[in-house]
Design an enzyme around this catalytic site. Structure first.
Site, PDB file in Angstrom:
ATOM      1  N   ARG A  33       0.847  -1.212   0.000  1.00 28.65           N
ATOM      2  CA  ARG A  33       0.000   0.000   0.000  1.00 28.65           C
ATOM      3  C   ARG A  33       0.879   1.258   0.000  1.00 28.65           C
ATOM      4  O   ARG A  33       0.623   2.209  -0.733  1.00 28.65           O
ATOM      5  CB  ARG A  33      -0.915   0.023   1.227  1.00 28.65           C
ATOM      6  N   GLU A 177     -14.371 -14.708   8.872  1.00 26.75           N
ATOM      7  CA  GLU A 177     -14.247 -14.139   7.521  1.00 26.75           C
ATOM      8  C   GLU A 177     -13.866 -15.210   6.493  1.00 26.75           C
ATOM      9  O   GLU A 177     -12.699 -15.493   6.281  1.00 26.75           O
ATOM     10  CB  GLU A 177     -13.196 -13.010   7.496  1.00 26.75           C
ATOM     11  N   LYS A 219     -18.085 -12.004   8.379  1.00 23.22           N
ATOM     12  CA  LYS A 219     -17.503 -11.042   7.425  1.00 23.22           C
ATOM     13  C   LYS A 219     -17.343 -11.738   6.069  1.00 23.22           C
ATOM     14  O   LYS A 219     -16.307 -12.322   5.771  1.00 23.22           O
ATOM     15  CB  LYS A 219     -16.156 -10.528   7.947  1.00 23.22           C
TER      16      LYS A 219
HETATM   17  C1  5MM Z   1      -6.896  -4.832   5.539  1.00 23.83           C
HETATM   18  O1  5MM Z   1      -6.511  -6.022   4.861  1.00 23.83           O
HETATM   19  C2  5MM Z   1      -6.574  -7.196   5.678  1.00 23.83           C
HETATM   20  C3  5MM Z   1      -5.259  -7.827   5.910  1.00 23.83           C
HETATM   21  O2  5MM Z   1      -4.720  -8.455   4.828  1.00 23.83           O
HETATM   22  P1  5MM Z   1      -3.267  -9.221   4.959  1.00 23.83           P
HETATM   23  O3  5MM Z   1      -3.379 -10.244   6.030  1.00 23.83           O
HETATM   24  O4  5MM Z   1      -3.118  -9.803   3.588  1.00 23.83           O
HETATM   25  O5  5MM Z   1      -2.240  -8.199   5.258  1.00 23.83           O
HETATM   26  C4  5MM Z   1      -7.688  -8.112   5.158  1.00 23.83           C
HETATM   27  O6  5MM Z   1      -7.804  -9.313   5.876  1.00 23.83           O
HETATM   28  C5  5MM Z   1      -8.964  -7.345   5.324  1.00 23.83           C
HETATM   29  O7  5MM Z   1      -9.275  -7.206   6.679  1.00 23.83           O
HETATM   30  C6  5MM Z   1     -10.152  -7.976   4.645  1.00 23.83           C
HETATM   31  O8  5MM Z   1      -9.820  -8.767   3.533  1.00 23.83           O
HETATM   32  C7  5MM Z   1     -11.082  -6.888   4.186  1.00 23.83           C
HETATM   33  O9  5MM Z   1     -10.354  -5.929   3.457  1.00 23.83           O
HETATM   34  P2  5MM Z   1     -10.913  -5.409   2.069  1.00 23.83           P
HETATM   35  O10 5MM Z   1      -9.799  -4.547   1.530  1.00 23.83           O
HETATM   36  O11 5MM Z   1     -11.185  -6.625   1.223  1.00 23.83           O
HETATM   37  O12 5MM Z   1     -12.168  -4.650   2.413  1.00 23.83           O
END
Ligand code: 5MM
Length: 340
Positions: A33, A177, A219
């Site tokens: 990011r 999730e 989620k």
């Molecule tokens: C914020 O991104 C989360 C962490 O990802 P990594 O473990 O790959 O670093 C991810 O789990 C996130 O909480 C969910 O997928 C929801 O994020 P999005 O961007 O899909 O709304």
């Protein structure tokens, strides 16, 4: 902790007009990011970024909880207040990502199993002491040629169930999730079929593991065609297919469903959520637990520069407010231009 207390926390996470900020990017993801704004991913830059998000004026009204990564849970504001304490003082429930990531599933090329159960009981005790009151575990299901296999779905469902019971034992609300990725070339119908199967298996294992459904939050992904699919869906089609799936698979005992955004644009993620809520009444609260769809604009407005700090906060506030409206079905796309 008893089930009534877990249930009270779960309900507060999905309270009217509020949703969750997913800020639990692991160190490798936050680096990706920061690369987009050409910012070095140092521990201090990650701290500054998270403080900018957590202290955005006005956003607290729409954000019920924040999911953090282990490093963030242990960091402090510039004034020396640990983040979980700071958030709780501002009426936001502190949360923690406890899985250790999706790893290749042996024997099943292209499929993953989420790890992190070893030592989880002990880690949860420490996280609770540090102030976390909810947790998150993400299982990842990809759609492609010959995948997903039932074994991969069931192995991931079992992991989610074992994680969820350990959380509830520790007095921590589990966010469950299971993410069906939108990366492929599949149709909306195929996403609906796989999401149905995944949720069916997940709730079967949650029941078998004696998880209190009243003390958890789901989620899920929305039902959308894959990003590489030639098929284009309307927002109404997405809302309809997602609601049909959830009504078939999610017991009414679950207090709330907080969607991931999964790579949808911030505006699409907000519009889909609003359309679903406008189609109520629904048996559960429906809200957001977005990562990218809440943070994308804030990250670019900030740009890693002190001069962009308040623009970054304003950008987060705007998305939080619009999603707060979507959580009660009151968002319209036309609000985008006047929201800033
Ligand atoms: C914020 O991104 C989360 C962490 O990802 P990594 O473990 O790959 O670093 C991810 O789990 C996130 O909480 C969910 O997928 C929801 O994020 P999005 O961007 O899909 O709304």
């Amino acid at each position: 902790m008893n089930t009534a207390e877990l249930s009270a926390i779960a309900r507060s996470l999905v309270a009217k007009s509020r949703g969750i900020l997913a800020a639990d990017e692991s160190t490798s993801t936050i680096k990706k990011r920061f690369d987009t704004i050409k910012l070095e991913s140092t521990e201090e830059n990650r701290r500054i970024y998270r403080e900018m998000l957590f202290s955005a004026p006005g956003a607290q009204e729409y954000i019920s909880g924040v999911i953090m990564y282990d490093e963030t849970l242990r960091q402090k504001t510039k004034d020396g207040v640990p983040f979980p304490i700071y958030l709780a003082k501002n009426g936001i429930v502190p949360g923690i990502k406890v899985d250790t990531g999706a790893k290749p599933l042996a024997g099943f090329p292209g499929e993953t199993i989420t790890e992190g159960l070893d030592g989880l009981r002990e880690r949860l005790v420490e996280y609770h002491q540090l102030g976390a009151r909810f947790a998150k575990w993400r299982a990842v299901i990809d759609i492609g040629s010959g995948i997903p296999n039932l074994y991969a779905i069931e192995a991931n469902a079992e992991g989610l169930a074992r994680y969820a019971t350990l959380c509830q034992e520790a007095g921590i609300v589990p966010i469950v999730e299971p993410e069906v990725l939108m990366d492929g070339a599949h149709s909306l119908e195929r996403c609906e079929e796989v999401t149905n199967l995944v949720l069916d298996r997940v709730f079967a294992r949650l029941f078998a593991a004696r998880v209190s459904l009243e003390g958890m939050v789901l989620k899920p992904n929305m039902v959308v065609p894959g990003k590489k699919s030639p098929q284009k869906s309307t927002p109404e089609q997405v809302a309809e297919a997602t609601l049909r799936t959830l009504k078939r698979q999610v017991p009414a005992a679950v207090p709330g469903i907080a969607f991931l955004s999964g790579g949808q644009s911030p505006v699409d993620a907000t519009q889909h959520l609003s359309l679903m809520n406008a189609a109520g009444p629904l048996p559960w609260a429906l809200t957001f637990s977005y990562g990218r769809a809440l943070q994308e604009n804030a990250l670019s407005a900030w740009g890693g520069k002190p001069a962009g700090y308040s623009s970054g906060q304003q950008a987060l506030f705007v998305r939080a407010k619009l999603n707060g409206l979507a959580a009660v079905g009151a968002y319209k796309r036309a609000m985008e231009s006047s929201a800033a």
